[in-house]
Design a protein around this motif. Structure first.
Motif, PDB file in Angstrom:
ATOM      1  N   ARG A 142      27.058  19.468 -31.504  1.00  0.00           N
ATOM      2  CA  ARG A 142      26.564  18.109 -31.755  1.00  0.00           C
ATOM      3  C   ARG A 142      25.146  17.911 -31.227  1.00  0.00           C
ATOM      4  O   ARG A 142      24.286  17.350 -31.917  1.00  0.00           O
ATOM      5  N   ASN A 143      24.883  18.394 -30.006  1.00  0.00           N
ATOM      6  CA  ASN A 143      23.585  18.142 -29.366  1.00  0.00           C
ATOM      7  C   ASN A 143      22.495  19.100 -29.812  1.00  0.00           C
ATOM      8  O   ASN A 143      21.312  18.751 -29.784  1.00  0.00           O
ATOM      9  N   GLN A 144      22.871  20.323 -30.175  1.00  0.00           N
ATOM     10  CA  GLN A 144      21.882  21.341 -30.551  1.00  0.00           C
ATOM     11  C   GLN A 144      22.275  21.984 -31.893  1.00  0.00           C
ATOM     12  O   GLN A 144      22.530  23.184 -31.971  1.00  0.00           O
ATOM     13  N   PRO A 145      22.320  21.198 -32.978  1.00  0.00           N
ATOM     14  CA  PRO A 145      22.777  21.747 -34.258  1.00  0.00           C
ATOM     15  C   PRO A 145      21.847  22.806 -34.838  1.00  0.00           C
ATOM     16  O   PRO A 145      22.287  23.662 -35.619  1.00  0.00           O
ATOM     17  N   ASP A 146      20.558  22.750 -34.485  1.00  0.00           N
ATOM     18  CA  ASP A 146      19.581  23.685 -35.055  1.00  0.00           C
ATOM     19  C   ASP A 146      19.310  24.880 -34.144  1.00  0.00           C
ATOM     20  O   ASP A 146      18.416  25.680 -34.432  1.00  0.00           O
ATOM     21  N   LEU A 147      20.057  24.986 -33.048  1.00  0.00           N
ATOM     22  CA  LEU A 147      19.844  26.087 -32.122  1.00  0.00           C
ATOM     23  C   LEU A 147      20.172  27.420 -32.796  1.00  0.00           C
ATOM     24  O   LEU A 147      21.197  27.549 -33.475  1.00  0.00           O
ATOM     25  N   LYS A 148      19.302  28.402 -32.629  1.00  0.00           N
ATOM     26  CA  LYS A 148      19.527  29.718 -33.227  1.00  0.00           C
ATOM     27  C   LYS A 148      20.701  30.397 -32.537  1.00  0.00           C
ATOM     28  O   LYS A 148      20.719  30.568 -31.333  1.00  0.00           O
ATOM     29  N   ARG A 149      21.679  30.792 -33.334  1.00  0.00           N
ATOM     30  CA  ARG A 149      22.890  31.419 -32.811  1.00  0.00           C
ATOM     31  C   ARG A 149      23.045  32.811 -33.398  1.00  0.00           C
ATOM     32  O   ARG A 149      23.071  32.965 -34.634  1.00  0.00           O
ATOM     33  N   SER A 150      23.172  33.809 -32.530  1.00  0.00           N
ATOM     34  CA  SER A 150      23.354  35.176 -33.025  1.00  0.00           C
ATOM     35  C   SER A 150      24.764  35.398 -33.548  1.00  0.00           C
ATOM     36  O   SER A 150      25.031  36.340 -34.290  1.00  0.00           O
ATOM     37  N   PHE A 151      25.711  34.533 -33.141  1.00  0.00           N
ATOM     38  CA  PHE A 151      27.064  34.542 -33.692  1.00  0.00           C
ATOM     39  C   PHE A 151      27.483  33.094 -33.881  1.00  0.00           C
ATOM     40  O   PHE A 151      27.479  32.309 -32.930  1.00  0.00           O
ATOM     41  N   THR A 152      27.807  32.721 -35.115  1.00  0.00           N
ATOM     42  CA  THR A 152      28.212  31.357 -35.433  1.00  0.00           C
ATOM     43  C   THR A 152      29.671  31.354 -35.872  1.00  0.00           C
ATOM     44  O   THR A 152      30.033  32.037 -36.839  1.00  0.00           O
ATOM     45  N   LEU A 153      30.486  30.602 -35.178  1.00  0.00           N
ATOM     46  CA  LEU A 153      31.914  30.546 -35.468  1.00  0.00           C
ATOM     47  C   LEU A 153      32.167  29.680 -36.694  1.00  0.00           C
ATOM     48  O   LEU A 153      31.819  28.492 -36.713  1.00  0.00           O
TER      49      LEU A 153
END
Length: 533
Positions: free
Chosen positions: A395-406
């Protein structure tokens, strides 16, 4: 042995942990004493339905592990579980959770030491009190304390050396259970025993066996890869693979072991029903079964493994617990000397604390099954924060780059939180009472230290962001008291209690999201954590 304070040098930990090392660190933490005892205790509680207990336990832990797979890649830090809670609800929750995590880790090496002496008592009858359901004698206590000391000393070596040793141990720990499955099934001649005493177990036993028989306890070790995140060469890839892979591998082994155990039983073992399942050598269940089937060499091998499997698991839990304490010191939630490293860049002071407090934990829980219930309850409680943190960050960091997204996190995370609370409920009122009283005393002690000794204002404690913990813990305690599991007063039947815990969990999710840090504070907290390792 030289010592460095590491203040101002957070990058002192080596990054020598690769994918196999992390995978095997989690796997060896999951295949410990649980495989030696779990099938026996699960059979007593759930009869043939115990197979489903292992399946349900694997599903619950996989839901939780999937949440941590995404989070761990975002927080590639040693003691990452401590850092995660800072990002969602601030430093106040981070401090509390750091010490809760320590309380969940420190008891595991002790229970593994108890497993070793329990099996050894079959041929050296000095460690367990006769007719006592596994209670330690004074000699057993001393031996357990010495075993914990050995695990602590081994943890003073560099992580690369430690993981190399663990890799060799893990190959053994995988091979022996698999061999046990094959040999017991091949030697079994009484498969019809599955139909024995059909009224001696209930469907509810599938779920109450999860904490009581050590099933969830057996699966909890997936977090070892997360704890070593700050020492991984490629955490964004390695940690999720290690976490998910270890759960899948261990689940297959545990389910097959339960099938083999049931197949190996003989009708005479069930003369008094499933709840009184017994046979010669039952204190070391798989070795005892092998002996009754006339497979002496298998029994000998299992007695040897009773040192290696629990020992390897305890070894890695000392490693993980020391990293939690390192993170506690690094985030100023505990004394700075917890960050002291030796010449091999290992947090030696934290290792020493793990040994001392582990010995103390032998006193209130002087038997394997007694301590397993406590460990399951507090560990699942600390795991329950993971899904909450995931929902807050989404919710707070929707655009954060994630190396693994569930995928499906909006469904998986709430389901994982609800399942966590169900396991706590199924642990039973007596164990939960000890847990929540311990947490209450610890919280009051820490609040008093913060306000009365350090003279810091309430605004810095973060009361606004941690207030939701009171209804969460208090509500679970009340529901546990009203339930009919493990000493509850039986006001609620089993299934009504399960429904109410699920509804209460949904309310706590709403409350925790409402109490979380604003988006800008979460961003600042994550930037600050970039300075840690």
């Amino acid at each position: 042995m030289s010592v460095s304070e590491t203040a101002g040098k957070p990058s002192g930990l080596r990054r020598d942990a690769h994918i196999i090392g992390l995978l095997f660190a989690s796997t060896t933490s999951m295949i410990g004493s649980g495989w030696l005892f779990g099938a026996f205790h699960a059979s007593r509680i759930a009869g043939p339905l115990s197979i489903w207990s292992w399946v349900v336990g694997a599903v619950i832990i996989m839901l939780i592990a999937l949440c941590f797979a995404e989070l761990a890649a975002l927080f590639p830090r040693s003691g990452a579980l401590v850092h995660m809670s800072h990002a969602s609800h601030g430093e106040g929750l981070g401090r509390i959770w750091g010490w809760m995590l320590f309380l969940s880790y420190v008891a595991v090496p002790a229970v593994e030491a108890e497993a070793i002496v329990t099996y050894a008592n079959n041929y050296l009858p000095y460690f367990i009190q006769p007719h006592s359901s596994g209670l330690l004698t004074a000699t057993g206590f001393i031996v357990c304390a010495l075993l914990l000391g050995v695990l602590a000393v081994l943890n003073l070596f560099a992580v690369k050396t430690l993981l190399a040793v663990n890799n060799a141990i893990t190959w053994w720990k995988i091979a022996v259970p698999v061999l046990t499955v094959v040999v017991l099934i091949a030697a079994s001649t009484h498969w019809g025993v599955w139909k024995a005493d059909p009224t001696g177990y209930q469907l509810s036993g599938v779920f109450t066996a999860l904490p009581s028989a050590g099933i969830v306890f057996s699966y909890l070790g997936f977090r070892a890869a997360i704890d070593l995140g700050g020492e991984s060469a490629n955490p964004g890839r390695n940690i999720p693979l290690a976490v998910i892979g270890s759960v899948l591998l261990s689940a297959v082994i545990y389910i097959l072991l339960q099938v083999a155990f049931l197949m190996a039983l003989q009708p005479g073992n069930l003369a008094q029903g499933w709840s009184h399942l017994d046979f010669t050598g039952a204190a070391g269940p798989f070795a005892g079964l092998a002996a009754t089937l006339g497979i002496g060499w298998m029994a000998t091998l299992l007695y040897v493994d009773a040192f290696i499997s629990p020992g390897g698991c305890g070894l890695i839990y000392v490693t993980g617990g020391a990293r939690i304490l390192f993170a506690v010191g690094e985030t100023n939630a505990g004394p700075s000397w917890l960050r002291r490293l030796n010449s091999a860049q290992v947090p030696w002071a934290a290792v020493a604390v793990m040994w001392v407090v582990g010995v103390v934990f032998l006193l209130p829980f002087p038997a394997w099954q007694l301590m397993v219930g406590y460990i399951t309850s507090i560990t699942v409680l600390t795991y329950g924060l993971g899904p909450i943190v995931l929902m807050v960050l989404r919710r707070n960091q929707p655009d954060l780059k994630r190396s693994f997204t569930l995928w499906g996190a909006n469904i998986i995370a709430p389901a994982a939180f609800i399942c966590s609370n169900w396991v706590i409920y199924w642990t039973g009122f007596e164990t939960d009472s000890f847990l929540f009283i311990l947490l209450l005393v610890g919280f009051l002690a820490y609040a008093g230290y913060f306000h009365l000794v350090l003279h810091k204002p309430a605004s810095e404690f973060g009361w606004h962001y941690i207030g939701w913990l009171l209804p969460w813990f208090g509500g679970m305690w009340v529901l546990s008291a009203l339930g009919d599991v493990g000493g509850g007063y039986g006001v609620l039947g089993f299934w009504p209690g399960v429904v109410l815990v699920g509804l209460w969990s949904i309310f706590i999710i709403w409350l925790s999201l409402r109490s979380a840090l604003p988006a800008e504070d979460t961003a600042q907290m994550m930037i600050a954590m970039e300075k840690t390792r």
